[in-house]
Design a protein around this motif. Structure first.
Motif, mmCIF file in Angstrom:
data_model
loop_
_atom_site.group_PDB
_atom_site.id
_atom_site.type_symbol
_atom_site.label_atom_id
_atom_site.label_comp_id
_atom_site.label_asym_id
_atom_site.label_seq_id
_atom_site.Cartn_x
_atom_site.Cartn_y
_atom_site.Cartn_z
ATOM 1 N N THR C 721 70.837 19.710 -57.071
ATOM 2 C CA THR C 721 70.786 18.327 -56.458
ATOM 3 C C THR C 721 69.773 17.400 -57.208
ATOM 4 O O THR C 721 68.378 17.252 -56.395
ATOM 5 C CB THR C 721 70.375 18.428 -55.286
ATOM 6 O OG1 THR C 721 69.049 19.405 -55.228
ATOM 7 C CG2 THR C 721 71.702 19.103 -54.680
ATOM 8 N N LEU C 725 73.419 11.457 -54.550
ATOM 9 C CA LEU C 725 74.317 11.432 -53.888
ATOM 10 C C LEU C 725 74.555 12.965 -53.886
ATOM 11 O O LEU C 725 75.191 13.313 -52.884
ATOM 12 C CB LEU C 725 75.624 10.897 -55.296
ATOM 13 C CG LEU C 725 75.696 9.356 -55.076
ATOM 14 C CD1 LEU C 725 76.621 8.999 -55.629
ATOM 15 C CD2 LEU C 725 75.866 9.073 -53.687
ATOM 16 N N ASP C 726 73.636 13.725 -54.094
ATOM 17 C CA ASP C 726 73.903 14.972 -53.985
ATOM 18 C C ASP C 726 72.440 15.700 -53.337
ATOM 19 O O ASP C 726 73.189 16.848 -51.723
ATOM 20 C CB ASP C 726 73.347 15.695 -55.004
ATOM 21 C CG ASP C 726 74.767 15.252 -56.089
ATOM 22 O OD1 ASP C 726 74.042 15.697 -57.409
ATOM 23 O OD2 ASP C 726 75.467 15.081 -55.925
ATOM 24 N N TYR C 727 71.302 14.820 -53.297
ATOM 25 C CA TYR C 727 70.629 15.483 -52.031
ATOM 26 C C TYR C 727 70.597 14.372 -50.935
ATOM 27 O O TYR C 727 70.284 13.385 -51.195
ATOM 28 C CB TYR C 727 69.030 14.977 -52.497
ATOM 29 C CG TYR C 727 68.436 15.856 -51.811
ATOM 30 C CD1 TYR C 727 67.622 14.693 -50.972
ATOM 31 C CD2 TYR C 727 67.558 17.005 -51.419
ATOM 32 C CE1 TYR C 727 66.415 15.493 -49.553
ATOM 33 C CE2 TYR C 727 66.470 17.771 -50.588
ATOM 34 C CZ TYR C 727 66.453 16.559 -49.422
ATOM 35 O OH TYR C 727 65.044 17.015 -48.490
#
Lengths: 165, 302, 811
Positions: C721, C725-727
């Motif tokens: 992450t 956009l991931d976290y």
């Protein structure tokens, strides 16, 4: 290493003409901050995901970190520094302060420009749920968003009251 | 991070862009909206040696509608399509799908054709193209080519574009007036990429049986995928709830679902099934047969 | 940073159209517009990246790409050859100039690995700085950093704290005997006996996701060293300027009076910006070595690998009760994943310690055994993040209470009512030694219950069900420690000051400058200081300017941490302004030939109380104290610039109760937060807007941890992450309007009766949301025990419950 390619960029920022020499990879936000000294627009992620760098290019809210400066040649750009005139805060800025819609202030310029652009687009901003959706591209870690939404809704309602018909 | 150095060239028109791509070599890429490419460059995951900027090519800014399709030029932004006076009426599915793409600030510069060329497996626009069986037209050193959607998306972030070729326009066939459609997606937050998404289009014949079905899943595999076996099995059915549920399960079974950080294989299968069931019902309610029965009006919900 | 006398501010104040009341308390307690706002709204903030010295060079780091390994070679030849590169430094260059450090406090048996600015010999987490490139621009520095080649001998990565303690585990710090940072127990009483005698015992096993502060402004630093004068100047995005002044001096062998720290605006910190970071220390050291100003601004990708982490705990806990719901005992086992280093100087154990010590919460817990292990793993270090430990402690305790209610056949409300503390029990010493000075523990809960209208819940649940959604309401009661004193860090050997200092200074014309020792990161410290100073001095707030952020001219400050500003910072303002006031009154008494006891200051004039005379203006007195001292007696104190401290008691506790209402989509597992209500008691409110802002922001971060935020690593310790956009951080669309209601139980221990509140929102939110989700899932027999509560985990729980039902149905 060979000399990097340079470009002469001529653009208008907050109504004033500017010229700068930039590299190809210089982003619009770097042009504004480092070349023109307009440090009100902030960098939070360089990925377009946090919204802190949002400015208005040719009338539309845009991520300044995802546009190269050279692409802004001959374009009109508005930044947070252009919202107030002569030291007088605009209605949206005043509403932000009234509603305590900023704490650390780092995301604030992005929100102001996004909201300003939404008003210019004629978006319906009198409904808090619609405003939350409209502002969901701007991240804030301090306020929990409620007062930002309230400030925008208040300005929208006042504008609606003033509009005839 | 700052992008690695590159040469920037601004194209005046398509011909010029193709010539610049040829001149600047195999590591040159087209810069359209940049909303997908620039973040990758800022992570140094993409290091094009040259960028050919097509955003000011007037000949790529066209949006034209006919009775059968909406044609979108390569430099047309998502925002321009959304706000186009004609597009919403002609292709409500495409406009609805665009509303799921990031946020308005991203759509201000992100192009429709750029989304196709970028071919993110979880993106909505490629899924719309595949669902409606659109085509992509490119220009290149070997002359113009036109490729059907099912042959365009080759793998994650990979398309049938060859070196030196660039997308010129895309044709999105319009849903027929008799067609019911729906788009359903599960994203963690508004505007995020789909963890699972589906687009369904259904047509019923005069006898109220299914005449045409298009079932597309996105965000679950390396490219958007059509569940063609499930589609075929729907033809001739009365589109009862049981038919729809069977189609949903069949579609999920047919597709090789992949997992990642945002959803495991098991999870994506379960959600695909649930979203398909919803989307097929919505699409069914939008078919003219159902509309004539007075159950739902006009545009159907997505 | 200055404020006051600003035309924009005056306009803001006029907008409100309020009449100042005639009493002397005019600003404290009122919603005063923030002094900080006008420059920030106009883009005139001064964040570290806004400092652009012309002659500065720029730094990019080469960071470890593996989680654990020996550094075999660092090849810098290509990078150094770049004409835009001024230097490439490694530990060999840095270590002779900068000492290494260990984040050890005098907790019994605590150990910590040695940490230095650039890794030497080994790397112990992905993202650890290994080399630094100094070049004419950041972009060129990164280009050169790409051409620094580090070869490693990779070692096995330890990512699970249980396995890190197991026999034969690979040592992360080879000079330590094990991977255990700290192991200790908290609490008192014969817990075994209590559990044996209990009517009912409930147990929970819970895990919270590793997350990070994610301040929108990344970290950053500008350092320059004046070599002839041997003076160091550092501008840094920090919440602890005076602490850094000490530590930079100490680590570089400089006297502290040769180190100047500048901090104007900080774009959020939340506990994360309260440390010596190796990358920042490397920049400072390099500026000493090179004698050139150096600038480094962290990018977001680096942030995920180099900012401190938080909340990675596994807790097994059990609660013992009588049939009537009275708690007779509590036990907990807490395993905290420390990451690779204990951060300096606060250490990385505070979170684990507070998970243990806060767990009894606002309840009467007669005996408790809390067992803590803080363990090293090959991840970025864990440290302190808003509400440190409280969210996990309260999550566990409230889950136990809900489980107990279910098992006892009592309502969730009744089991809480049975055990919530009463005002007559105050002050109350908890079983872990925390002193609750005052509070409205039961009252705040009853108020929450009243606001929730629980009788209508069944109808709302059915309405949601008709829409295909599962509705749940969760409640959480909590306490929060605020403004802990010197025993928290100073007594444990850390060079951290617990009291704050402020200078209040009146000019001859009566205008006032308040100089804060502690700059803020958005909490409105300037505004609350102005409110307190204006009230204390009896003058108009427009006469007060507040500055901060330069250790050369500001008094030594405590920094911002542990929700202390409302106590110690305002306490310091109150005291300093009080002394200035005293000197004005004494001089006025002489000039007016009146008794100083009879004088008061109102609206800038010093009058005889109740008298009809015109009195004198504050400005007249101030003028005399500067220029016409011949009219005043020799023994009068003349100086109108006073530095005072705000010391605060050992600790002050606030309390509250939160409720979350969620809807779960049973087909996808998605959880929507529909409503959120806070009842908060943080004593006297100095500025209600600022308090509400802190609570809302705190709740939002708690929601993030409960539903969205998780740092994920693969089996090799590679972060998965690394972008936003991931976290996933909550957006405006993910939060409802957060409603806040206040109870004000003044603290008997603080000058203004105020208590800290900055972290309270975060303390209660994960528990309230978790309880709501589990209530929504309960009819299906499902429950979740892990945060963040992702849709996948919810769907998994529903499917598991559905499986279980199918297999238990007799055929």
């Amino acid at each position: 290493m060979s000399e990097p390619q340079q470009h002469l960029v001529a653009l208008r920022v907050n109504g004033r003409a500017h010229r700068a020499v930039v590299e190809s990879r210089t982003t619009l936000v770097e042009l504004l901050r480092d070349h023109l000294g307009l440090t009100g627009t902030h960098v939070g992620c360089e990925q377009g995901a946090c919204g802190a760098c949002t400015v208005i290019v040719e009338g539309t809210a845009t991520r300044a970190c995802l546009m190269f400066a050279v692409q802004a040649d001959d374009r009109d750009v508005r930044t947070v520094e252009g919202l107030a005139s002569g030291g007088e805060l605009g209605a949206l800025q005043l509403a932000f302060s009234e509603h305590h819609a900023l704490q650390c202030g780092f995301c604030t310029a992005g929100f102001l420009m996004t909201a300003t652009s939404a008003f210019d687009d004629g978006d319906i901003l009198t409904d808090p749920v619609a405003v939350r959706t409209r502002l969901s591209g701007n991240l804030c870690r301090c306020t929990g968003y409620t007062p930002i939404v309230e400030a925008v809704v208040e300005v929208a309602r006042r504008r609606q009251d003033r509009t005839p018909g | 991070m700052k992008a690695a150095p590159f040469v920037y060239a601004r194209a005046e028109d398509t011909e010029n862009a193709v010539a610049l791509l040829a001149e600047l070599g195999e590591d040159a890429r087209v810069l359209a909206g940049g909303q997908s490419l620039v973040p990758m460059m800022a992570l140094r995951l993409a290091r094009p040696e040259a960028l050919v900027d097509i955003t000011r090519c007037v000949d790529l800014k066209g949006v034209t509608g006919s009775t059968t399709q909406l044609t979108v030029g390569a430099a047309v932004t998502a925002r321009e399509v959304e706000r186009h006076p004609d597009a919403g009426g002609r292709h409500p599915l495409l406009v609805r799908a665009l509303g799921h793409v990031g946020h308005p600030e991203i759509r201000a510069r992100g192009t429709v054709c750029g989304a196709l060329a970028h071919a993110d497996p979880a993106a909505e626009v490629p899924a719309v193209l595949l669902a409606t069986e659109g085509t992509v037209t490119f220009a290149g050193p070997a002359g113009p080519r036109r490729i059907a959607s099912q042959d365009f998306f080759v793998g994650p972030y990979m398309t049938a574009l060859d070196e030196g070729e660039m997308v010129v326009e895309a044709e999105f066939p319009l849903p027929l007036p008799t067609t019911g459609w729906a788009i359903e997606e599960l994203a963690r937050r508004h505007g995020d990429f789909a963890v699972v998404g589906t687009i369904c289009l259904l047509d019923a014949g005069a006898d109220a049986t299914c005449a045409h079905a298009s079932i597309t899943l996105f965000g679950v595999a390396g490219t958007p995928v059509r569940a063609r076996q499930a589609e075929r099995a729907m033809i001739g059915t009365f589109l009862d709830d049981a038919d729809l549920d069977a189609a949903a399960s069949a579609a999920v079974d047919e597709v090789d679902v992949l997992g990642d950080l945002h959803g495991s294989v098991t999870y994506r299968r379960s959600v695909s099934r649930a979203l398909l069931r919803r989307a097929l019902r919505t699409a069914r309610e939008g078919t003219s047969a159902r509309r004539d029965e007075g159950s739902a009006e006009g545009e159907v919900a997505g | 940073m200055t404020a006051g006398g600003d035309p924009a501010l005056r306009e803001l104040q006029e907008l409100r159209g309020d009449e100042p009341p005639a009493t002397s308390e005019r600003y404290v307690g009122r919603r005063v517009r923030r002094l900080e706002d006008p420059p920030l709204l106009q883009g005139r903030g001064r964040f570290v990246d806004d400092d652009q010295p012309r002659d500065a060079l720029h730094v990019a780091f080469v960071r470890s790409t593996i989680a654990h390994g020996r550094i075999v070679e660092i090849d810098t030849t290509e990078a150094v050859a770049d004409e835009e590169v001024v230097a490439v430094l490694t530990a060999e260059d840095i270590d002779p100039v900068c000492q290494s450090w260990r984040g050890v406090l005098n907790w019994p048996g605590m150990t910590a690995g040695e940490q230095r600015p650039l890794a030497r010999g080994k790397v112990v987490h992905v993202g650890e700085p290994v080399a630094m490139v100094v070049a004419t621009s950041r972009a060129r520095a990164e280009d050169a950093a790409d051409r620094v080649f580090v070869s490693y001998e990779e070692l096995p990565a330890t990512l699970d704290p249980e396995r890190a303690l197991a026999e034969g585990a690979v040592l992360i710090h080879e000079d330590l005997a094990s991977n255990r940072c700290l192991e200790m127990s908290f609490g008192e009483g014969d817990v075994e006996a209590a559990f044996a005698a209990a009517d009912v015992v409930v147990e929970v096993v819970m895990q919270t996701g590793r997350h990070t502060a994610m301040a929108i402004e990344p970290r950053g630093i500008v350092a320059s060293f004046d070599q002839p004068d041997r003076r160091l100047t550092v501008r840094v995005s920090t919440q602890a300027s005076s602490m850094l002044q000490t530590l930079y001096a100490r680590l570089l062998g400089l006297p502290e009076n040769a180190v100047r720290i500048l901090t104007d605006d900080v774009g959020g910190a939340f506990g994360m910006k309260a440390f010596v970071y190796p990358d920042e220390m490397a920049v400072v050291t390099a500026s000493v070595i090179l004698g050139r100003p150096l600038k480094w601004i962290q990018d977001r990708y680096e942030a995920f690998q180099s900012d401190t982490h938080a909340r990675d705990e596994r807790v097994t806990a059990a609660l013992a009760l009588r049939h009537d719901g009275t708690i007779v005992g509590l036990r907990s086992d807490v395993l905290s994943d420390c990451g690779a280093y204990s951060m300096y100087p606060r250490s990385s154990v505070t979170e684990g310690v507070q998970v243990c010590t806060i767990m009894p919460g606002p309840y009467r817990v007669p005996c408790y055994d809390g067992h803590l292990r803080v363990v090293f793993t090959n991840k970025s270090p864990l440290a302190v993040y808003r509400a440190v430990g409280h969210p996990v402690a309260i999550l566990v305790m409230e889950s136990l209470m809900d489980a107990a209610a279910a098992k006892l056949g009592l309502s969730r409300e009744d089991v809480r009512r049975r055990n919530l503390l009463l005002p007559e029990e105050m002050p109350y010493r908890s079983i872990t030694g925390n002193l609750y000075d005052s509070g409205s523990h039961l009252e705040s809960f009853e108020r929450l219950v009243e606001l929730l209208d629980l009788d209508s819940f069944e109808q709302r649940r059915q309405d949601a069900s008709a829409r295909g959604r599962l509705l749940g309401i969760g409640m959480a009661c909590f306490v929060e420690i605020s403004a802990p004193g010197a025993m928290f860090y100073g007594a444990k050997g850390a060079p951290i000051t617990a009291h704050d200092q402020v200078e209040v200074r009146m000019e001859p014309d009566g205008s006032v400058t308040v100089c804060l020792g502690t700059p803020g990161q958005g909490q409105g410290l300037h505004t609350t200081a102005a409110q307190v100073a204006a009230d204390r001095l009896g003058i108009d707030i427009s006469q007060v300017r507040v500055i901060s952020g330069d250790t050369r001219t500001s008094p030594h400050g405590t920094g911002v941490w542990a929700s202390r500003s409302a106590v110690v910072s305002t306490g310091a303002v109150h005291k300093a302004a009080g002394e200035v006031r005293r000197r004005l009154i004494m001089a006025a008494a002489h000039l007016m030939e009146a008794n100083d006891q009879d004088l008061e200051i109102t609206a800038g004039r010093i009058n005889v109380r109740g008298g009809g005379t015109a009195g004198v203006s504050v400005a007249e007195v101030a003028e005399r104290l500067h220029w016409r001292t011949h009219e005043l007696p020799d023994d009068l104190d003349l100086g109108l610039a006073v530095v005072s401290e705000g010391r605060g008691p050992d600790m002050v506790f606030n309390n509250g109760a939160h409720a979350a209402i969620v809807e779960v989509d049973p087909d996808t597992g998605a959880v929507s937060l529909v409503d959120y209500i806070v009842v908060e008691d943080c004593g006297v409110l100095i500025n209600p807007d600022i308090v509400d802002g802190q609570i809302r922001g705190g709740v939002a971060q708690g929601v993030g941890g409960a539903l969205f935020e998780e740092l994920v690593f693969d089996q090799n310790g590679q972060p998965q992450t690394s972008t936003l956009l991931d976290y996933l951080v909550p957006t405006a669309a993910d939060l409802p309007a957060i409603q806040i209601h206040h109870i004000e139980t003044p603290s008997p221990l603080t000058v203004l009766g105020s208590k800290g509140v900055g972290e309270a929102g975060t303390a209660g939110a994960p528990a309230a949301i978790h309880a709501a989700v589990n209530q929504a899932l309960a009819p299906s027999g499902a429950c979740v025990w892990r945060q963040p509560i992702t849709p996948e985990r919810v769907l998994g729980a529903l499917e598991a419950a559905s499986q279980a039902r199918r297999t238990t149905i007799p055929s």
